[in-house]
Design an enzyme around this catalytic site. Structure first.
Site, mmCIF file in Angstrom:
data_model
loop_
_atom_site.group_PDB
_atom_site.id
_atom_site.type_symbol
_atom_site.label_atom_id
_atom_site.label_comp_id
_atom_site.label_asym_id
_atom_site.label_seq_id
_atom_site.Cartn_x
_atom_site.Cartn_y
_atom_site.Cartn_z
ATOM 1 C CE1 TYR A 199 -3.944 -2.097 0.134
ATOM 2 C CE2 TYR A 199 -2.537 -3.461 1.518
ATOM 3 C CZ TYR A 199 -3.666 -3.310 0.736
ATOM 4 O OH TYR A 199 -4.515 -4.366 0.540
ATOM 5 C CB SER A 200 0.961 4.212 -2.232
ATOM 6 O OG SER A 200 1.010 3.405 -3.367
ATOM 7 C CB CYS A 358 0.409 6.403 -9.282
ATOM 8 S SG CYS A 358 0.386 5.175 -7.968
ATOM 9 C CD GLU A 398 4.096 2.419 -6.762
ATOM 10 O OE1 GLU A 398 5.325 2.246 -6.562
ATOM 11 O OE2 GLU A 398 3.344 2.943 -5.934
ATOM 12 C CE1 TYR A 400 -3.323 0.046 -6.704
ATOM 13 C CE2 TYR A 400 -1.184 1.107 -6.991
ATOM 14 C CZ TYR A 400 -2.488 1.133 -6.514
ATOM 15 O OH TYR A 400 -2.947 2.251 -5.861
HETATM 16 C C1 FAD Z 1 3.249 -0.965 -5.554
HETATM 17 C C2 FAD Z 1 1.795 -1.196 -5.164
HETATM 18 C C3 FAD Z 1 1.124 -0.215 -4.466
HETATM 19 C C4 FAD Z 1 -0.208 -0.388 -4.116
HETATM 20 N N1 FAD Z 1 -0.850 0.615 -3.449
HETATM 21 C C5 FAD Z 1 -2.150 0.475 -3.130
HETATM 22 C C6 FAD Z 1 -2.847 1.535 -2.459
HETATM 23 O O1 FAD Z 1 -2.278 2.590 -2.134
HETATM 24 N N2 FAD Z 1 -4.170 1.334 -2.150
HETATM 25 C C7 FAD Z 1 -4.827 0.170 -2.486
HETATM 26 O O2 FAD Z 1 -6.025 0.054 -2.174
HETATM 27 N N3 FAD Z 1 -4.178 -0.833 -3.122
HETATM 28 C C8 FAD Z 1 -2.879 -0.725 -3.436
HETATM 29 N N4 FAD Z 1 -2.218 -1.753 -4.075
HETATM 30 C C9 FAD Z 1 -2.969 -3.010 -4.314
HETATM 31 C C10 FAD Z 1 -2.912 -3.897 -3.038
HETATM 32 O O3 FAD Z 1 -1.582 -4.309 -2.804
HETATM 33 C C11 FAD Z 1 -3.763 -5.157 -3.111
HETATM 34 O O4 FAD Z 1 -3.442 -5.837 -4.285
HETATM 35 C C12 FAD Z 1 -5.261 -4.887 -3.090
HETATM 36 O O5 FAD Z 1 -5.625 -4.225 -1.889
HETATM 37 C C13 FAD Z 1 -6.039 -6.214 -3.156
HETATM 38 O O6 FAD Z 1 -5.619 -7.048 -2.110
HETATM 39 P P1 FAD Z 1 -6.633 -7.993 -1.344
HETATM 40 O O7 FAD Z 1 -5.854 -8.838 -0.422
HETATM 41 O O8 FAD Z 1 -7.754 -7.208 -0.756
HETATM 42 O O9 FAD Z 1 -7.259 -8.832 -2.511
HETATM 43 P P2 FAD Z 1 -6.858 -10.320 -2.944
HETATM 44 O O10 FAD Z 1 -7.169 -11.275 -1.868
HETATM 45 O O11 FAD Z 1 -5.477 -10.287 -3.454
HETATM 46 O O12 FAD Z 1 -7.893 -10.525 -4.088
HETATM 47 C C14 FAD Z 1 -7.941 -9.684 -5.238
HETATM 48 C C15 FAD Z 1 -9.093 -10.112 -6.108
HETATM 49 O O13 FAD Z 1 -8.894 -11.438 -6.516
HETATM 50 C C16 FAD Z 1 -10.002 -12.223 -6.129
HETATM 51 N N5 FAD Z 1 -9.465 -13.524 -5.728
HETATM 52 C C17 FAD Z 1 -8.615 -13.773 -4.723
HETATM 53 N N6 FAD Z 1 -8.331 -15.079 -4.663
HETATM 54 C C18 FAD Z 1 -9.016 -15.666 -5.662
HETATM 55 C C19 FAD Z 1 -9.155 -16.992 -6.138
HETATM 56 N N7 FAD Z 1 -8.484 -17.982 -5.574
HETATM 57 N N8 FAD Z 1 -9.924 -17.215 -7.201
HETATM 58 C C20 FAD Z 1 -10.587 -16.211 -7.797
HETATM 59 N N9 FAD Z 1 -10.526 -14.920 -7.398
HETATM 60 C C21 FAD Z 1 -9.754 -14.677 -6.356
HETATM 61 C C22 FAD Z 1 -10.648 -11.506 -4.992
HETATM 62 O O14 FAD Z 1 -12.027 -11.816 -4.860
HETATM 63 C C23 FAD Z 1 -10.438 -10.082 -5.389
HETATM 64 O O15 FAD Z 1 -11.421 -9.660 -6.286
HETATM 65 C C24 FAD Z 1 -0.884 -1.597 -4.447
HETATM 66 C C25 FAD Z 1 -0.192 -2.595 -5.145
HETATM 67 C C26 FAD Z 1 1.123 -2.400 -5.512
HETATM 68 C C27 FAD Z 1 1.824 -3.482 -6.261
#
Ligand code: FAD
Length: 400
Positions: A199-200, A358, A398, A400
């Site tokens: 998260y940024s 971004c 950046e 994602y």
């Molecule tokens: C450099 C960088 C900076 C970032 N900054 C931010 C930021 O500032 N704010 C922000 O909100 N996010 C940011 N992100 C994104 C963040 O890291 C997460 O990816 C985002 O919050 C989703 O994570 P999660 O665990 O909630 O979802 P996840 O659990 O990873 O799931 C994502 C999606 O995939 C689906 N899913 C998960 N598992 C499965 C499965 N087995 N089969 C089918 N579907 C599935 C879920 O239902 C969901 O829709 C950033 C990412 C990067 C790389």
């Protein structure tokens, strides 16, 4: 090498003798008598400095704004002898390293997020040297939730939260543009840890509230998402395990003459909130411009829409762009950029300009095409300019 743990680390305020012009404004501004000088150097007494930052803005060179994470502070006698600042030390198992790890879980995530820039990412030349990888999975920092409130309208489809995390007594040095890692609160059905999420940071280096050792995040609830749903539901006082800081190239130029063109969607605005706050605090009358193109479906869906209305255009030139306004054609950030081509072309050509993109992965191609069009209209070959900007640390992506 000395073995240190995060609990013994502290952030030390130092003055760069190479840049300092010995004007004395820091000593005159310091209300606790922490700054002094001899006929050679201006120095900061680690026993007296309360990190109030009052001395930062008056300093004409930025030499005052230097920090090191140390196990034992540099004593005054040593600072008086310096011709240059010492580099950030390696701190044993606490794991400070000068460059971003290019391998492993986080390295791969960051590289993927920055891949859209093409070529190797380079930090802006004037950026403060970041501390990275201070806390890992085996030694995470523990942060306490200080605030969690919604920053999209209650009627909006997307739930985006402004989450403030306090690190209490734990040193967690962060620069604008860096990210933190959040460790998922549960393990998988086989008891193995899930990958961390990045998260940024949406606040400036000196805290969401100045000098409070806290940071802000901008988190979008992803339906079914493991970490974002949990983060968005956190209550004040709850504690979470955090790793990082991460990121050594997507950093704010520390130069009041730098123009910063920021193009974002959704939570991609987080680092730009940090950039804006840093500029407001450190160089409010900067010569360099902050120009932002920020896209969302509607004003209700645009994070921080209300607070942004109060930011003066003299600090931040805002172009808020909406793609789902009833009765109006869809407009995306790249459309608004094209509409402002005559103003953007000289900005893009200016050697003092840094471009940051971004947000959603899907925005990259459209923005790139718009920049190419804007550049070529004034005879600039974007295909040649972009890698040059990238190599000079002036083009950052950046997504994602
Ligand atoms: C450099 C960088 C900076 C970032 N900054 C931010 C930021 O500032 N704010 C922000 O909100 N996010 C940011 N992100 C994104 C963040 O890291 C997460 O990816 C985002 O919050 C989703 O994570 P999660 O665990 O909630 O979802 P996840 O659990 O990873 O799931 C994502 C999606 O995939 C689906 N899913 C998960 N598992 C499965 C499965 N087995 N089969 C089918 N579907 C599935 C879920 O239902 C969901 O829709 C950033 C990412 C990067 C790389």
């Amino acid at each position: 090498m000395t073995h240190t743990t995060s609990a013994t680390l502290r952030k030390q305020h130092l003055i760069d003798p190479e840049i300092c012009i010995r004007c004395g404004t820091c000593e005159a501004t310091c209300t606790v008598g922490a700054v002094s000088h001899d006929d050679r150097n201006y120095v900061v007494d680690p026993e007296k400095c309360n990190a109030c930052l009052d001395c930062i803005a008056p300093c004409p060179t930025g030499s005052i704004d230097n920090w090191r994470i140390v196990a034992a502070p540099y004593p005054l006698a040593e600072q008086f002898e310096w011709m240059e600042l010492p580099p950030q030390q390696e701190l044993g198992d606490a794991g400070i390293s000068p460059a971003e790890a290019s391998e492993g879980e986080v390295g791969a995530l960051i590289e993927a997020a920055h891949a859209g820039g093409g070529g190797r990412a380079v930090a802006p030349a004037s950026a403060t040297r970041p501390v990275v990888n201070l806390y890992g999975r085996s030694n995470p920092a523990v942060a306490t939730v200080q605030g969690n409130f919604r920053i999209t309208a209650s009627s909006a489809e997307s739930d985006v939260r402004h989450i403030v995390l306090s690190f209490g007594e734990t040193a967690f040095p962060i620069l604008e543009g860096q990210s933190i890692g959040v460790l998922p609160p549960v393990t998988d059905p086989d008891g193995r840890p899930y990958p961390l999420r990045l998260y940024s940071v949406a606040s400036a280096r000196d805290g969401e509230k100045r000098n409070s050792n806290n940071i802000a995040l901008t988190v979008k609830r992803v339906p079914g998402g493991l970490v974002s749903e949990w983060l968005c539901d956190l209550k004040v006082g709850e504690r979470i395990a955090v790793t990082g800081p991460f990121g050594s190239t997507f950093l704010m130029p520390d130069d009041a003459r730098a123009n910063i063109l920021m193009i974002c969607t959704g939570t991609g605005s987080a680092p730009f909130r940090a950039f804006t706050e840093r500029r407001r605090r450190a160089a409010p009358s900067a010569e360099g411009r902050l120009v932002m193109f920020f896209g969302a479906r509607t004003p209700e869906e645009l994070p921080y829409f209300g607070p942004l209305q109060k930011v003066p255009q003299s600090l931040l030139e805002q172009q808020l762009v909406f793609s789902r306004m009833p009765g109006q054609p869809k407009e995306y950030v790249q459309d608004r950029m094209r509409a402002n081509a005559s103003g953007l072309a000289p900005l893009v050509a200016d050697p003092a300009t840094h471009i940051f993109i971004c947000g959603l992965k899907g925005m990259e191609d459209g923005v790139d095409a718009a920049l190419a069009e804007i550049a070529s209209a004034t005879g600039i070959d974007w295909a040649a300019l972009k890698p040059r900007l990238r190599g000079e640390g002036r083009y950052h992506v950046e997504t994602y």
